[in-house]
Design a protein around this motif. Structure first.
Motif, PDB file in Angstrom:
ATOM      1  N   ALA A   1     -35.797   8.993   1.972  1.00  0.00           N
ATOM      2  CA  ALA A   1     -35.240   9.730   3.040  1.00  0.00           C
ATOM      3  C   ALA A   1     -34.716   9.105   4.164  1.00  0.00           C
ATOM      4  CB  ALA A   1     -36.741  10.391   3.882  1.00  0.00           C
ATOM      5  N   THR A   2     -33.645   9.571   4.464  1.00  0.00           N
ATOM      6  CA  THR A   2     -32.554   9.085   5.279  1.00  0.00           C
ATOM      7  C   THR A   2     -31.984   9.836   6.432  1.00  0.00           C
ATOM      8  OG1 THR A   2     -30.423   9.784   4.324  1.00  0.00           O
ATOM      9  CG2 THR A   2     -31.483   7.907   3.694  1.00  0.00           C
ATOM     10  N   TYR A   3     -31.448   9.284   7.412  1.00  0.00           N
ATOM     11  CA  TYR A   3     -30.706  10.116   8.505  1.00  0.00           C
ATOM     12  C   TYR A   3     -29.290  10.331   8.246  1.00  0.00           C
ATOM     13  CZ  TYR A   3     -34.908   8.870  11.565  1.00  0.00           C
ATOM     14  OH  TYR A   3     -35.917   8.673  11.935  1.00  0.00           O
ATOM     15  N   SER A   4     -28.706  10.901   9.230  1.00  0.00           N
ATOM     16  CA  SER A   4     -27.253  11.662   8.809  1.00  0.00           C
ATOM     17  C   SER A   4     -26.320  10.572   8.454  1.00  0.00           C
ATOM     18  CB  SER A   4     -27.021  12.424  10.037  1.00  0.00           C
ATOM     19  OG  SER A   4     -26.932  11.438  11.189  1.00  0.00           O
ATOM     20  N   ASP A   5     -26.521   9.231   8.924  1.00  0.00           N
ATOM     21  CA  ASP A   5     -25.542   8.006   8.549  1.00  0.00           C
ATOM     22  C   ASP A   5     -26.031   7.325   7.318  1.00  0.00           C
ATOM     23  OD1 ASP A   5     -27.788   6.981   9.807  1.00  0.00           O
ATOM     24  OD2 ASP A   5     -26.786   6.012  11.520  1.00  0.00           O
TER      25      ASP A   5
ATOM     26  N   ARG B   1     -30.553  15.490   5.131  1.00  0.00           N
ATOM     27  CA  ARG B   1     -30.962  14.160   5.969  1.00  0.00           C
ATOM     28  C   ARG B   1     -31.856  14.525   7.098  1.00  0.00           C
ATOM     29  NH1 ARG B   1     -28.310  10.228   3.074  1.00  0.00           N
ATOM     30  NH2 ARG B   1     -26.431  10.682   2.073  1.00  0.00           N
ATOM     31  N   MET B   2     -32.338  13.573   7.703  1.00  0.00           N
ATOM     32  CA  MET B   2     -32.930  14.101   9.137  1.00  0.00           C
ATOM     33  C   MET B   2     -31.977  13.514  10.342  1.00  0.00           C
ATOM     34  SD  MET B   2     -35.691  14.991   7.620  1.00  0.00           S
ATOM     35  CE  MET B   2     -36.949  15.527   8.975  1.00  0.00           C
ATOM     36  N   ASN B   3     -32.160  14.369  11.224  1.00  0.00           N
ATOM     37  CA  ASN B   3     -31.498  13.967  12.482  1.00  0.00           C
ATOM     38  C   ASN B   3     -32.610  12.958  13.326  1.00  0.00           C
ATOM     39  OD1 ASN B   3     -29.150  15.140  12.935  1.00  0.00           O
ATOM     40  ND2 ASN B   3     -30.232  17.220  13.551  1.00  0.00           N
ATOM     41  N   TYR B   4     -31.633  11.926  13.865  1.00  0.00           N
ATOM     42  CA  TYR B   4     -32.458  10.871  14.549  1.00  0.00           C
ATOM     43  C   TYR B   4     -33.323  11.550  15.770  1.00  0.00           C
ATOM     44  CZ  TYR B   4     -29.745   7.136  12.886  1.00  0.00           C
ATOM     45  OH  TYR B   4     -29.217   6.260  12.001  1.00  0.00           O
ATOM     46  N   PRO B   5     -34.475  11.162  16.007  1.00  0.00           N
ATOM     47  CA  PRO B   5     -35.328  11.876  16.955  1.00  0.00           C
ATOM     48  C   PRO B   5     -34.998  11.960  18.227  1.00  0.00           C
ATOM     49  CG  PRO B   5     -36.520  10.099  15.806  1.00  0.00           C
ATOM     50  CD  PRO B   5     -35.158  10.056  15.312  1.00  0.00           C
ATOM     51  N   ASN B   6     -34.717  10.480  18.479  1.00  0.00           N
ATOM     52  CA  ASN B   6     -34.440  10.356  20.015  1.00  0.00           C
ATOM     53  C   ASN B   6     -32.887  10.046  20.683  1.00  0.00           C
ATOM     54  OD1 ASN B   6     -37.228   9.757  19.520  1.00  0.00           O
ATOM     55  ND2 ASN B   6     -37.290   8.401  21.219  1.00  0.00           N
ATOM     56  N   ASP B   7     -32.086  10.496  19.636  1.00  0.00           N
ATOM     57  CA  ASP B   7     -30.741  10.463  20.207  1.00  0.00           C
ATOM     58  C   ASP B   7     -30.700  11.414  21.587  1.00  0.00           C
ATOM     59  OD1 ASP B   7     -27.900   9.509  18.819  1.00  0.00           O
ATOM     60  OD2 ASP B   7     -27.709  11.296  20.250  1.00  0.00           O
TER      61      ASP B   7
ATOM     62  N   GLY C   1     -29.433  16.826   9.374  1.00  0.00           N
ATOM     63  CA  GLY C   1     -28.496  15.748   9.410  1.00  0.00           C
ATOM     64  C   GLY C   1     -27.296  15.777   8.587  1.00  0.00           C
TER      65      GLY C   1
ATOM     66  N   PRO D   1     -36.002   3.416  13.084  1.00  0.00           N
ATOM     67  CA  PRO D   1     -35.025   3.574  13.999  1.00  0.00           C
ATOM     68  C   PRO D   1     -35.021   5.182  14.653  1.00  0.00           C
ATOM     69  CG  PRO D   1     -33.800   3.705  11.885  1.00  0.00           C
ATOM     70  CD  PRO D   1     -35.281   3.188  11.596  1.00  0.00           C
ATOM     71  N   ARG D   2     -34.896   5.292  16.018  1.00  0.00           N
ATOM     72  CA  ARG D   2     -34.991   6.490  16.821  1.00  0.00           C
ATOM     73  C   ARG D   2     -33.627   7.018  16.923  1.00  0.00           C
ATOM     74  NH1 ARG D   2     -38.564   4.295  21.294  1.00  0.00           N
ATOM     75  NH2 ARG D   2     -37.005   2.993  21.303  1.00  0.00           N
ATOM     76  N   ASP D   3     -32.581   6.085  17.051  1.00  0.00           N
ATOM     77  CA  ASP D   3     -31.492   6.775  17.201  1.00  0.00           C
ATOM     78  C   ASP D   3     -30.239   5.614  16.651  1.00  0.00           C
ATOM     79  OD1 ASP D   3     -30.956   4.519  18.908  1.00  0.00           O
ATOM     80  OD2 ASP D   3     -31.876   5.350  20.771  1.00  0.00           O
ATOM     81  N   ALA D   4     -28.951   6.187  16.617  1.00  0.00           N
ATOM     82  CA  ALA D   4     -28.035   5.412  15.949  1.00  0.00           C
ATOM     83  C   ALA D   4     -27.871   3.774  16.453  1.00  0.00           C
ATOM     84  CB  ALA D   4     -26.532   6.086  15.997  1.00  0.00           C
TER      85      ALA D   4
ATOM     86  N   VAL E   1     -35.249   6.456   6.855  1.00  0.00           N
ATOM     87  CA  VAL E   1     -36.302   6.760   7.944  1.00  0.00           C
ATOM     88  C   VAL E   1     -37.077   5.610   8.182  1.00  0.00           C
ATOM     89  CG1 VAL E   1     -37.889   8.419   8.825  1.00  0.00           C
ATOM     90  CG2 VAL E   1     -35.679   9.233   7.579  1.00  0.00           C
TER      91      VAL E   1
END
Lengths: 307, 260
Positions: free
Chosen positions: A271-275, B130-136, B116, A193-196, A279
């Motif tokens: 590894a995860t994103y903020s939510d 945590r990572m930030n989304y790359p394309n937000d 993140g 995923p590239r965004d939420a 990854v």
């Protein structure tokens, strides 16, 4: 009926002239919903073998994914070697003549007599056809040996004939068609995923696939509760290019999703994103077609490599 | 058969070769979240979009390669067909100003990508990230409007590269040592990007038939007086001529640029 769901990952993959993979999900329809009763005469065998479109009702949703990492097909039918030697053929002829010699309406004694005469005549005819008296004698012994086998002996006809004449029965070996096989397809997808929004789509896609491939309990209450379970939903996977079917790749028939694996640690370490979305995820789907492919089915395919 | 040439024949060609010292790097298209994060650390927007590019003393015009598959259907012959275009990473070298903004720019850009979980608990013993989304669109760490311009001293012709999905992946260790006072601190950073586009992507150039290096294609320099009709049209040209003026100005100005 629940609202039809449309899920897509990555965003806009289905726009323009892109290639992508689409999965339509339908409620399962049994192949013979009216049962088999009431058939008579020629209709008793009238069970359609290919029912590729029977489930194209009650769509539950569709899922759009990128082209899988591996795209292969494997079309197979079953052929196997088969043998039929002279003794077996003679036995078949004798049995056929015996059945023909039985006359309805005649007494049991008369029928038994004509049966014995018919069998003896058939075997005498077969032995006479061999011409060579020595060979005929060997075949006669082989038949006796086969008869001994009825009493748990272990005598092979070829053994008797081989020891007496140095020959064996011609097996008339040939490859014969045995039947059709249902095809199976394995697909792998990398989900990053590239965004939420894409994260949400991926989560819902995995959820919908898992939900749809699970069996259903047919009744939650009442007399039938717990007695039966109902078939899961069925799937129509399809390779697409823009708004239409892919012009080259193969066509898949309606399928059951018989296996699904998801690796949520596609990065090798967690590894995860903020939510909390991983990854990278790797999803493997294993489809199996509901019905075999027949030659006549190609009449409906005008483009691509067929099934 | 080889042609016999005179000096006059080759002079127009050999006398007009491109010089490697005329170029400009311009960062742009950073998300508002990333710009705010950098701004809190003293890397303001004007530094990102203007000064950082001027401090870039060594850059590369991007390159790509084609991955091939081989076919040996004809005996003894190996045919090669391309099946994928691969974009190589980009390495840029910068002078560091005495406010360390070049260092902070890339250091905190990479830190932001891995922030993140929030920003305030770096020193905690149970710190994880945590990572930030790359394309937000508001919080992503990739940028889509970074450009490298290549031009000559007369700025009549321009070669433009636009990078999509660019972000730093490797900030090299910056060497410092005791020595002469004239040595400058230099920062080297490697970037990855999804792809680049060669040639102008300005809609005005595309409409005129000069986009993507098309047409006579050698220039996307705009005419005077069109700025009012097409706001923002002269921005690129102005930025480039400004760069040339500042770099080729009095020595004191140039030193002032690179040491402050």
């Amino acid at each position: 009926m629940a609202l039809r769901r449309q899920l897509q990952y990555p965003t806009n993959i289905a726009s323009g002239n892109n290639d992508y993979f689409m999965i339509n999900i339908f409620n399962y329809q049994p192949p013979n919903p009216s049962g088999f009763g009431g058939r008579s005469g020629g209709a008793i065998f009238n069970i359609p073998g290919s029912q590729s479109t029977r489930n194209l009702r009650d769509s539950i949703g569709n899922i759009i994914l990128p082209m899988p990492d591996n795209i292969t097909d494997q079309n197979s039918v079953t052929w196997d070697q088969d043998s039929l030697n002279s003794l077996q053929l003679a036995g078949f002829n004798a049995a056929e003549n015996a059945v023909d010699s039985v006359k309805p309406g005649e007494s049991l004694q008369d029928n038994a007599k004509s049966l014995a005469t018919s069998v003896k005549g058939s075997f005498d005819g077969a032995l006479n056809a061999l011409k060579d008296p020595k060979l005929a004698d060997a075949v006669k012994k082989a038949l006796v040996g086969e008869a001994v086998n009825v009493f748990s002996g272990n005598i092979s006809a070829n053994s008797i004939i081989g020891r007496t004449t140095g020959q064996v029965l011609n097996p008339n070996l040939e490859l014969l068609f045995k039947g059709v096989i249902l095809r199976e397809f394995n697909y792998s997808f990398s989900l990053t995923p590239r965004d939420a929004n894409e994260s949400l789509q991926i989560k819902q896609i995995i959820n919908l696939l898992k939900r749809s491939m699970a069996a259903k309990s047919s009744a939650s209450s009442g007399a039938g509760a717990g007695a039966f379970i109902q078939a899961p939903d069925v799937f129509q996977p399809k390779f697409m290019q823009g708004p239409g079917a892919h012009p080259f790749l193969y066509t898949i028939r309606q399928s059951a999703l018989v296996g699904m694996n998801v690796n949520y640690v596609g990065t090798g370490s967690y590894a995860t994103y903020s939510d909390g979305t991983p990854v990278k995820m790797e999803m493997q789907l294993r489809f199996r077609e509901l019905s075999p492919v027949y030659n006549e089915d190609y009449a409906d395919i005008t483009d691509g490599v067929g099934f | 058969m080889p042609r016999q040439l005179k000096i006059e024949d080759v002079k127009p060609l050999i006398g007009n070769l491109s010089r490697s010292n005329y170029y400009q790097v311009e960062f742009g298209g950073l998300s508002s979240g990333l710009r705010g994060y950098l701004g809190q650390r003293g890397v303001d927007n004007s530094f990102i979009t203007e000064d950082s590019g001027l401090l870039c003393y060594g850059a590369q015009l991007p390159g790509s390669s084609l991955a091939g598959i081989e076919s040996t259907n004809f005996t003894g012959i190996t045919e090669t067909m391309a099946h994928r275009r691969i974009y190589t990473s980009l390495s840029l070298e910068f002078y560091c100003d005495n406010r360390y903004r070049s260092l902070k720019f890339f250091e905190h850009w990479m830190e932001y990508a891995a922030s993140g979980n929030g920003f305030g608990n770096y020193a905690d013993s149970n710190y994880t990230y945590r990572m930030n989304y790359p394309n937000d669109s508001s919080t992503g760490y990739k940028c889509n409007s970074t450009k490298i311009y290549k031009f000559e001293s007369d700025v009549e012709r321009l070669m433009e590269y636009s990078f999509l999905g660019l972000f730093p992946i490797n900030l090299s260790s910056t060497p410092v040592r005791y020595g002469p006072n004239s040595e400058l601190t230099r920062v080297t950073c490697e970037f990855r990007y999804d792809r680049y586009i060669a040639g102008s992507i300005l809609s005005y150039d595309v409409v005129r038939g000069f986009g993507y290096n098309l047409g006579s294609g050698l220039t996307n320099v705009v005419q005077d007086g069109l700025e009012n009709a097409f706001p923002g049209l002269n921005r690129n040209l102005t930025g480039i001529t400004d760069t040339i003026n500042r770099i080729s100005g009095p020595v004191s100005d140039v030193l002032n640029l690179f040491t402050n």
